[in-house]
Write a protein that holds these residues in place. Structure first.
Motif, PDB file in Angstrom:
ATOM      1  N   CYS A 253      -7.676  -5.923   1.794  1.00  0.00           N
ATOM      2  CA  CYS A 253      -7.871  -4.840   2.760  1.00  0.00           C
ATOM      3  C   CYS A 253      -9.168  -5.009   3.552  1.00  0.00           C
ATOM      4  O   CYS A 253      -9.215  -4.730   4.748  1.00  0.00           O
TER       5      CYS A 253
ATOM      6  N   PHE B  70      -4.594   1.514   6.155  1.00  0.00           N
ATOM      7  CA  PHE B  70      -4.738   2.755   5.401  1.00  0.00           C
ATOM      8  C   PHE B  70      -4.319   2.519   3.949  1.00  0.00           C
ATOM      9  O   PHE B  70      -3.407   1.735   3.675  1.00  0.00           O
ATOM     10  N   ASP B  71      -4.990   3.214   3.053  1.00  0.00           N
ATOM     11  CA  ASP B  71      -4.649   3.096   1.638  1.00  0.00           C
ATOM     12  C   ASP B  71      -4.814   4.464   0.979  1.00  0.00           C
ATOM     13  O   ASP B  71      -5.626   5.286   1.413  1.00  0.00           O
ATOM     14  N   ALA B  72      -4.039   4.696  -0.060  1.00  0.00           N
ATOM     15  CA  ALA B  72      -4.149   5.912  -0.868  1.00  0.00           C
ATOM     16  C   ALA B  72      -4.760   5.513  -2.202  1.00  0.00           C
ATOM     17  O   ALA B  72      -4.062   5.076  -3.114  1.00  0.00           O
TER      18      ALA B  72
ATOM     19  N   ARG C 162      -8.129   5.577   6.295  1.00  0.00           N
ATOM     20  CA  ARG C 162      -8.352   4.235   6.839  1.00  0.00           C
ATOM     21  C   ARG C 162      -9.420   3.491   6.051  1.00  0.00           C
ATOM     22  O   ARG C 162     -10.439   4.057   5.647  1.00  0.00           O
TER      23      ARG C 162
ATOM     24  N   TYR D 184       2.673   9.921   4.098  1.00  0.00           N
ATOM     25  CA  TYR D 184       1.344   9.412   4.408  1.00  0.00           C
ATOM     26  C   TYR D 184       0.238  10.264   3.807  1.00  0.00           C
ATOM     27  O   TYR D 184      -0.948   9.964   4.010  1.00  0.00           O
TER      28      TYR D 184
ATOM     29  N   TYR E 168      -3.498   9.094   2.355  1.00  0.00           N
ATOM     30  CA  TYR E 168      -3.925   7.826   2.939  1.00  0.00           C
ATOM     31  C   TYR E 168      -5.110   8.037   3.888  1.00  0.00           C
ATOM     32  O   TYR E 168      -5.112   8.987   4.687  1.00  0.00           O
TER      33      TYR E 168
ATOM     34  N   ASP F  77      -8.815   9.365   9.347  1.00  0.00           N
ATOM     35  CA  ASP F  77      -7.369   9.564   9.433  1.00  0.00           C
ATOM     36  C   ASP F  77      -6.787   9.005  10.723  1.00  0.00           C
ATOM     37  O   ASP F  77      -5.620   9.250  11.031  1.00  0.00           O
TER      38      ASP F  77
ATOM     39  N   ARG G 108       0.819  -1.197   0.000  1.00  0.00           N
ATOM     40  CA  ARG G 108       0.000   0.000   0.000  1.00  0.00           C
ATOM     41  C   ARG G 108       0.858   1.253   0.000  1.00  0.00           C
ATOM     42  O   ARG G 108       0.439   2.308  -0.455  1.00  0.00           O
ATOM     43  N   PHE G 109       2.042   1.179   0.577  1.00  0.00           N
ATOM     44  CA  PHE G 109       2.952   2.316   0.633  1.00  0.00           C
ATOM     45  C   PHE G 109       3.999   2.106  -0.447  1.00  0.00           C
ATOM     46  O   PHE G 109       4.933   1.340  -0.287  1.00  0.00           O
TER      47      PHE G 109
ATOM     48  N   ASN H 171       2.472   8.930  -3.705  1.00  0.00           N
ATOM     49  CA  ASN H 171       2.023   8.080  -2.607  1.00  0.00           C
ATOM     50  C   ASN H 171       0.868   7.166  -3.002  1.00  0.00           C
ATOM     51  O   ASN H 171       0.603   6.165  -2.318  1.00  0.00           O
TER      52      ASN H 171
ATOM     53  N   ASN I 161      -1.516   4.414  -4.358  1.00  0.00           N
ATOM     54  CA  ASN I 161      -1.286   2.989  -4.571  1.00  0.00           C
ATOM     55  C   ASN I 161      -1.461   2.634  -6.050  1.00  0.00           C
ATOM     56  O   ASN I 161      -2.567   2.690  -6.588  1.00  0.00           O
TER      57      ASN I 161
END
Length: 426
Positions: free
Chosen positions: A255, A275-277, A319, A314, A317, A143, A4-5, A375, A377
């Protein structure tokens, strides 16, 4: 999990977390601290079962539905977390974010469902065997900014865009004058309203008890009854379940985790609290977004406040929410960009292959500041495709996943989910 990061964010996270962990003594629960946030040795056990005291549940419910606690009076917690919409909704707004207590003022995020809040763990880092570095999980709000219900309640009560109280003291005075004030004194002591801190701690305890009640975690969906052997799913729903799990198709369960073989329904919350972007399209109906320099950057503000190294990694991102009752939410995603569940699923499936369908201004990831778009994904399926490729899911497969998601609707809201399905089919 580190997938994810990605890109520069993943590399920076690896370096920062390694530095933060160096020389830290291990313990059975906490092996390090990254800024002010603990790194856990293992994922937390599933929360519950809860046995809240009935008197506190009743008191928390009164607080939740009390419209006197806003300024001006008229807006309660339930105004946005509407029990008719599975405790979600936006107080009559059609913008994707909630109206506040004053005319014309709206928030900056879509209102999440208050159902199953009791199961969200405190913010923590964890590194599993497949991850290169620890990554964050949990915390309340999209967040993860607070850990307790008392802290959670403080934000909407004091936010000028929401319930608009001028101070904690003003809230305390309203509680002390409420019809249930004597119940607070019986539960928390005669001096409960002597200080702001005592009043908010009691308020949080009462609301937490309400959130722990069966009303707020019914586990009564068709999916739950199917797991219990009391219900059958249609062929399309079962196909959707298979696609939801398939790492080469929907990959949703990476996820939105669940356990269809467990007798404990709390193991199927359809989130891992990570957490995901996702790189959502910008919701231009949100008034704050009229400023092209304004962005809701999510987790990076929390990272900076908690002293995480290189907090910018971050940005973007948010939750991962539970998907329980997702079919009856009026708006979807943290910025409320979608009002149709099928669109939300289709976005995940086709974001990378037909970006022009979603990003109307021609710029992908336009709701993330340009300097932080790295950032987003782009590594995990179904994001890991490029424009023009075949999407991971075709239309029939998207429909099947949506059909499965409708089975996650708890019994009190099942008719609403059915009505939405009929409207979507027209």
């Amino acid at each position: 999990m580190l997938a994810r990061f990605t890109g520069a964010a993943g590399a920076a996270l690896l370096a920062a977390c390694a530095a933060a962990s160096a020389g830290t003594a291990a313990s059975p629960v906490e092996v390090a601290r990254i800024g002010a946030t603990p790194q856990r040795a293992s994922m937390p056990e599933v929360a519950g079962p809860f046995t809240p005291a009935p008197a506190r549940v009743a008191l928390g419910r009164q607080v939740f539905f009390d419209p006197r606690l806003s300024e001006p009076a008229g807006t309660s917690c339930a105004s946005c977390h509407d029990p008719r919409q599975a405790f979600s909704g936006n107080h009559g707004s059609r913008l994707g974010v909630a109206l506040g207590s004053r005319p014309g003022l709206v928030g900056i995020r879509n209102t999440p469902s208050a159902l199953y809040v009791a199961y969200i763990p405190r913010l923590f880092f964890y590194q599993d065997d497949d991850a290169l570095a620890p990554i964050p999980f949990g915390g309340l709000f999209a967040d993860g900014r607070v850990d307790t219900v008392a802290e959670l309640a403080r934000h909407p009560l004091l936010d000028p865009r929401e319930m608009h109280n001028a101070s904690a003291a003003q809230v305390r005075r309203k509680l002390a004058a409420a019809p249930y004030a004597d119940a607070f004194r019986r539960e928390f002591g005669a001096r409960v309203f002597d200080t702001d801190g005592a009043a908010f701690a009691a308020l949080g305890s009462a609301l937490e008890s309400f959130f722990q009640s069966p009303e707020m975690a019914p586990f009564s969906s068709r999916y739950d009854d199917w797991v219990r052997g009391k219900e059958t799913l249609t062929a399309q729903e079962l196909r959707g379940l298979k696609l939801f799990k398939d790492p080469d198709k929907g990959n949703c369960a990476s996820c939105h985790k669940f356990n269809e073989t467990s007798s404990n329904p709390a193991r199927s919350l359809f989130t891992d609290f990570g957490f995901d972007a996702a790189g959502l399209p910008r919701n231009r109906a949100i008034p704050a977004n009229a400023d092209p320099n304004y962005f809701d950057t999510g987790l990076c503000k929390v990272a900076a406040a908690k002293g995480w190294p290189d907090s910018g990694q971050y940005c973007g991102y948010f939750r991962t929410p539970s998907l329980r009752n997702v079919a009856v939410r009026e708006r979807l995603m943290h910025n409320g960009i979608f009002d149709d569940l099928r669109d939300a699923v289709a976005f995940y499936a086709t974001r990378s292959v037909t970006p022009e369908r979603w990003y109307k201004g021609g710029q992908s990831f336009d709701d993330v500041p340009r300097r932080h778009r790295g950032n987003v994904n782009v590594a995990t399926l179904p994001y890991n495709r490029v424009k023009g490729m075949r999407p991971a899911l075709d239309d029939a497969e998207i429909d099947a996943i949506v059909a499965f998601l409708r089975t996650l609707t708890d019994a009190p809201w099942a008719p609403s989910a059915g009505q939405q399905a009929v409207r979507a089919a027209r």
